[in-house]
Design an enzyme around this catalytic site. Structure first.
Site: not given
Length: 863
Positions: A3, A71, A517, A751
Site C-alpha cells: 500500500c 597481487c 533447539d 528458529d
C-alpha cells in the site's frame, strides 16, 4: 509493497540517511529513485535501509572471473572500480580465486557495465555466456584459467632456454672466481653475449610486468607487485647496458636481470597451478552432475533427454548405479542412495516412496522413479557451489590486517629501497664497518668488494636498490587469508557443512556456548502417540489417573455423572484427534495418526483455532474441546489440577503431555514422545570436551525438557523450557548478554529469528535445505555431530590462516632488512620472492588433507 504506507515507510527510512537529499518511492510502479551524495552514503547502505524497513530491493549477484591480477593491490583496485560503477551495491574481489562477486541493481547496471569497469581498471574479465548458463560460464572460467597456466609455462620455458647460459656465467662470477668463462665467445665479447641472451628475456618476459605497471601507476595511481619487479629487473638491465657501452664503469648484471624475470615468471606459473588445484574440489563436484535423464512419459514410455531439458514435475527412472539427475521426491521404488558427495555421509541412505533425494547422488541398488522438484540452478548441488563461492568472496576480519598492510606496502618498499641505496652511496665505508661482522656479510652480495674498493659505490647502491625492491612480496600477504579460506570452505562443503562467508568461518571457532533447539535438532522430530489417559472415568479410569488396565481400581463417585464419567480412552482420543485434525503441528499429527492406527474414525471439527504456544481450541459434536497445556485451560476457566499427577508422571518420562478438556472440564491426557537422535549425546560430549557450554531451548514444559536433557548429557540448569517460538530470539539475546558467544542450532524455520540474533546461527538440514537465509552455517545432514565438525573446520582454517600470515609477515620482516644491508644478490631476492607466495599457496593446499572427523591431536599439529 502492499500500500501507499509502505512506500512512505521506505521513503522515511532512506530519507533519514546522511547524504540522501531526495527520495521518491512509487507504490504504483514498485520503483523508487534516490538522489544522494556518494561521498557520504553508498548504494549498499541505501539497500540496507530498505531491508531494515522490512522490504526487499531487487538486486542480482554475479561472479566474474578476472585474469592478470598479480597481487592483493590488484584485487583492491578492481574492487574499487566496481564499487564506483553506478548501480553496484557491493563488490568483493578475491585474489586467490581470481574472481569478483558483485551485487548490483539490474535497473541501473548491466553485465557489460561490470566488464567495462574491470577493463577500465586495467584487467581482463572473462566474458561469459550472456544467457547465464552456469555450465558454459564454468567452462569459460576454466578455459581462461588453463590459458593462463599455459601462457605462464610458455614464458617460463622461453626464459629458461635463454637464461641457462646466463646462470652458468653467474655461477662462474660468484662461485668460481671468473676462471671458467672466457672473455670472448665465438669472437664476441662475453658481455655482448649476455646482452643478446638477456634482451629477449627482458622484452618478452618483462612485457607483462611493464604493461601492468603502467596500468597500476598511470590508470589507477597506485603501485603493485609488478612495479617492484619491473623496477628491480630494469635497474639491473639498464645499469648493465650503460656499463657495456662504456657510459659508466662497473660490472655486468644481465644474468641477474634475466634470472629475476625467469624466477618470478616460474613463480607465477606455480601460483596459477596452485590456484587451480585449490578450486579443483568444487569443479569436481560440478562434474559429478548427470548429463542425461531417463524421463518416463504419462503412457509409460521412456526417453533419454539432456539434463537441461528436464522440467519440474517430470518423472525420471533411475536404475542401480546411475546418478539421480535432479533434486526430487521418490514416487515409486526403494533403494539405498549414496549421498556422500553432497552431505559427506559415507553410509548409503535408504530411500522409499515420499522421501526426498538430491541430484547427482548415486542410486546403489533398487530402481527408483523420481519426480523432479528442482532443476538447473535451483538444485542442491548448484546451490552448494554458489554458497561456497559466495563464502570465499566474504573474507574473515583477519584479512583486514593484510589489506591495511598491502595498501601501503609497495610504496613503503620503494621508499625503503631508495633510502638504503642512498645511504650506501653516501656512507659506504661506515656501513661496511658496521655490518661486516654479520655472518652473511659478503657471502651473497659482495659486501667486502665494496669495502675493499673492487666494486664501485654506485654499483653496490644499485645492487642494494634492486635487491630491496625484489625481496618484498605483497603476494604472500594477499594470498595468506583467501587461499586458506577457499580450502576451508571447500572442506566444509565436502563434509556437508556450508559456511555463508569467510567471516562466519572465522567466528565459529570462538563459540563458547552452543544452544540447541530440542525438537528436530536433538530429537528426530517424529512424534508418536504413546499414552491416552482418562481422568476418573467410570469405565476406564481411577483416582490416580492410571487406566484400569494398568492396575488401577475402577472408581465411581456415587454422584451425578460428569463428562469424564461418560468417556473411555477411545472417546478421549477421538475428541483430541478430531480437534487436532486442522493442525499441522507435529504433536497434532502424532495424535491424529495414533487414532488412525487404533482404528478410530477421526472426523472434521466444526470449528478450529490455533493458540500459539498453548494448543488448539475446536468444536466437536457441538461442544468445545481444548487440547494443550495448563495455560490454555486456565485461560478458558478450566482447572487443570485433576491431571497434575498424571502430567507429572508422563513429563518425567520425557514425554510431551497434553490436557484434553471437553464440556468445560478436563477429561484426559494424551502424550506424545520424540526419540532422541543417536548422535546427540556424542555431540554434547564432544562440545563439552572442547570447553563449550551446551544449552537447550524448547517450547516444551520443564519436566519433559529436563528428561531429554538428561538423556543427551546437558546440565539441567542449562535448559530453557516453555519458550514460545517468538521468544526464542529474546532467550538467545539474554544468553549472549552474559558475555557469551552463542551458536544457536535449530531447524531454520521456526528458529529463524533466534538464528539471526545468535553470534553464529546454524540451521540443521536434510540434504536439500541449502539456502536457509537466517543461518550463518547450514548443516546438510540431520546430525548434531556436524555442529562439532563445523567448529573444528573453523578452528583448523584459522590456524592455517595464521600460519600463512606468520610466514608472509615473517618473510618480509626478515628479508627486507637483509636486502637493505647489502646481504642479498638481486637474483636470489627474486627467487625468494617467487618462493614466498608459492609456499603460502602450497601450505594452504596441504590443508586439503584435513578431515574434521579426526581427533584433536591432528588439530594440534595443524596449529
Amino acid at each position: 509493497m502492499s500500500c501507499a504506507n509502505c512506500s512512505q515507510s521506505i521513503a522515511d527510512a532512506v530519507g533519514a540517511l546522511d547524504g540522501v537529499s531526495e527520495t521518491s518511492i512509487n507504490f504504483a510502479t514498485d520503483e523508487g529513485s534516490v538522489e544522494y551524495d556518494p561521498d557520504e552514503v553508498s548504494l549498499g547502505r541505501i539497500y540496507e535501509a530498505i531491508e531494515d524497513a522490512g522490504y526487499a530491493p531487487v538486486a542480482e549477484s554475479v561472479t566474474i572471473a578476472i585474469t592478470d591480477m598479480s597481487c592483493a593491490n590488484c584485487s583492491e583496485t578492481v574492487q574499487e572500480a566496481l564499487e564506483r560503477t553506478p548501480g553496484v551495491v557491493e563488490a568483493d574481489v578475491n585474489f586467490a580465486t581470481d574472481e569478483a562477486q558483485v551485487t548490483y541493481n539490474p535497473a541501473e547496471a548491466t553485465m557489460a557495465d561490470l566488464y567495462d569497469a574491470v577493463e577500465a581498471a586495467g584487467y581482463t574479465p572473462v566474458r561469459e555466456d550472456a544467457e547465464g548458463d552456469d555450465a558454459s560460464d564454468g567452462d569459460a572460467r576454466e578455459a581462461a584459467r588453463q590459458d593462463e597456466i599455459r601462457r605462464q609455462l610458455r614464458l617460463t620455458l622461453f626464459g629458461a632456454a635463454l637464461s641457462a647460459p646466463l646462470l652458468f656465467f653467474l655461477a662462474d662470477r660468484f662461485l668460481l672466481g671468473g676462471r671458467v668463462v672466457p672473455e670472448t665467445v665465438f669472437g664476441v665479447g662475453v658481455g655482448w653475449v649476455e646482452f643478446l641472451l638477456a634482451t629477449p628475456v627482458q622484452l618478452v618476459l618483462g612485457w607483462p610486468f611493464y604493461r601492468n605497471s603502467y596500468k597500476a601507476l598511470v590508470k589507477n595511481g597506485r603501485a603493485n607487485m609488478d612495479v617492484l619487479i619491473a623496477l628491480g629487473s630494469t635497474t639491473a638491465y639498464v645499469y648493465s647496458v650503460a656499463v657495456l657501452v662504456g657510459a659508466i664503469a662497473g660490472g655486468l648484471y644481465f644474468d641477474t636481470a634475466a634470472l629475476i624475470l625467469l624466477f618470478i615468471t616460474l613463480g607465477n606459473y606455480l601460483e596459477a597451478r596452485s590456484k587451480g588445484q585449490a578450486g579443483e574440489a568444487l569443479r569436481t563436484l560440478l562434474e559429478m552432475e548427470a548429463e542425461t535423464a531417463t524421463v518416463v512419459g504419462a503412457d509409460g514410455t521412456e526417453e533419454e533427454v539432456p539434463l537441461e531439458d528436464v522440467e519440474v514435475g517430470d518423472r525420471m527412472k533411475v536404475r542401480p548405479g546411475e546418478k539421480i539427475p535432479t533434486d526430487g521426491v521418490v514416487v515409486e521404488g526403494q533403494s539405498a542412495v549414496d549421498e556422500s558427495m553432497v552431505t559427506g555421509e559415507s553410509v548409503p541412505v535408504e530411500k522409499r516412496e515420499g522421501d526426498e533425494v538430491v541430484g547427482s547422488t548415486i542410486n546403489e541398488n533398487g530402481v527408483l522413479v523420481v519426480e523432479a522438484t528442482k532443476v538447473g540452478a535451483d538444485t542442491a548441488l548448484q546451490q552448494i557451489v554458489r554458497t561456497v563461492k559466495e563464502a570465499q568472496s566474504r573474507q574473515p576480519e583477519i584479512q583486514n590486517l593484510a589489506d591495511r598492510i598491502s595498501a601501503y606496502f609497495v610504496p613503503a618498499v620503494i621508499a625503503n629501497a631508495l633510502l638504503w641505496a642512498a645511504v650506501w652511496f653516501l656512507f659506504p665505508g661506515t656501513l661496511a664497518g658496521v655490518v661486516e661482522w654479520l655472518p652473511l656479510w659478503g657471502l651473497v652480495a659482495g659486501g667486502p668488494a665494496v669495502a675493499g674498493g673492487t666494486v664501485s659505490v654506485f654499483e653496490f647502491a644499485i645492487v642494494v636498490f634492486a635487491s630491496a625492491v625484489l625481496i618484498a612480496c605483497p603476494c604472500a600477504l594477499g594470498l595468506a587469508t583467501p587461499a586458506a579460506t577457499m580450502v576451508g570452505t571447500t572442506i566444509g562443503a565436502q563434509n556437508g557443512v556450508l559456511f555463508k562467508g569467510g567471516d562466519v568461518l572465522e567466528r565459529a571457532k570462538d563459540v563458547d556456548t552452543v544452544v540447541f533447539d530440542k525438537t528436530g535438532t536433538l530429537t528426530r522430530g517424529e512424534m508418536e502417540l504413546t499414552d491416552v489417559v482418562v481422568l476418573d472415568g467410570a469405565r476406564s479410569g481411577d483416582g490416580d489417573g492410571r487406566p484400569a488396565a494398568d492396575g488401577g481400581d475402577a472408581a465411581a463417585d456415587g454422584g451425578a455423572l460428569t463428562a469424564r464419567d461418560r468417556l473411555d480412552e477411545d472417546e478421549v482420543l477421538r475428541l483430541a484427534a478430531t480437534a487436532e485434525r486442522g493442525s499441522e503441528h507435529p504433536l497434532a499429527r502424532a495424535i491424529v495418526d495414533g487414532a488412525g492406527a487404533r482404528g478410530i474414525d477421526v472426523g472434521e471439527p466444526d470449528g478450529f483455532e490455533n493458540v500459539p504456544g498453548r494448543g488448539i481450541r475446536a468444536t466437536v459434536d457441538g461442544s468445545e474441546v481444548l487440547v494443550g497445556n495448563r495455560t490454555l485451560l486456565r485461560d478458558h476457566g478450566i482447572d487443570p489440577a485433576p491431571a497434575d499427577e498424571t502430567m507429572e508422571r508422563l513429563e518425567n518420562e520425557g514425554k510431551t503431555a497434553m490436557l484434553v478438556a471437553y464440556g468445560g472440564e478436563v477429561v484426559g491426557v494424551v502424550a506424545d514422545a520424540d526419540t532422541v537422535k543417536e548422535s546427540a549425546r556424542a555431540a554434547v560430549s564432544a562440545l563439552r570436551e572442547r570447553g563449550v557450554d551446551v544449552m537447550m531451548i524448547t517450547g516444551d514444559n520443564e519436566r519433559t525438557a529436563r528428561a531429554v536433557a538428561e538423556q543427551v548429557g546437558i546440565d539441567p540448569e542449562n535448559v530453557r523450557a516453555g519458550v514460545l517460538p517468538e521468544d526464542k530470539s529474546d532467550a538467545v539475546e539474554r544468553i549472549q548478554s552474559e558475555g557469551r558467544k552463542a551458536m544457536m542450532v535449530g531447524d531454520g524455520v521456526n528458529d529463524a529469528p533466534a538464528l539471526a540474533v545468535a553470534y553464529v546461527g546454524t540451521a540443521i538440514g536434510s540434504g536439500t535445505d541449502v539456502a536457509i537465509e537466517a543461518a550463518d552455517v547450514t548443516l546438510m545432514r540431520d546430525d548434531p555431530l556436524d555442529v562439532v565438525k563445523a567448529i573444528r573446520i573453523s578452528d583448523a582454517t584459522l590456524a592455517k590462516i595464521k600460519q600463512n600470515l606468520v610466514w608472509a609477515l615473517g618473510y618480509n620482516t626478515a628479508m627486507i632488512p637483509l636486502a637493505s644491508l647489502g646481504l642479498l644478490q638481486p637474483v636470489l631476492a627474486a627467487g625468494a620472492m617467487a618462493f614466498s607466495s608459492v609456499s603460502v599457496l602450497s601450505n594452504s593446499l596441504l590443508f586439503r588433507r584435513y578431515t574434521p572427523d579426526h581427533d584433536y591431536e591432528l588439530l594440534g599439529r595443524l596449529r
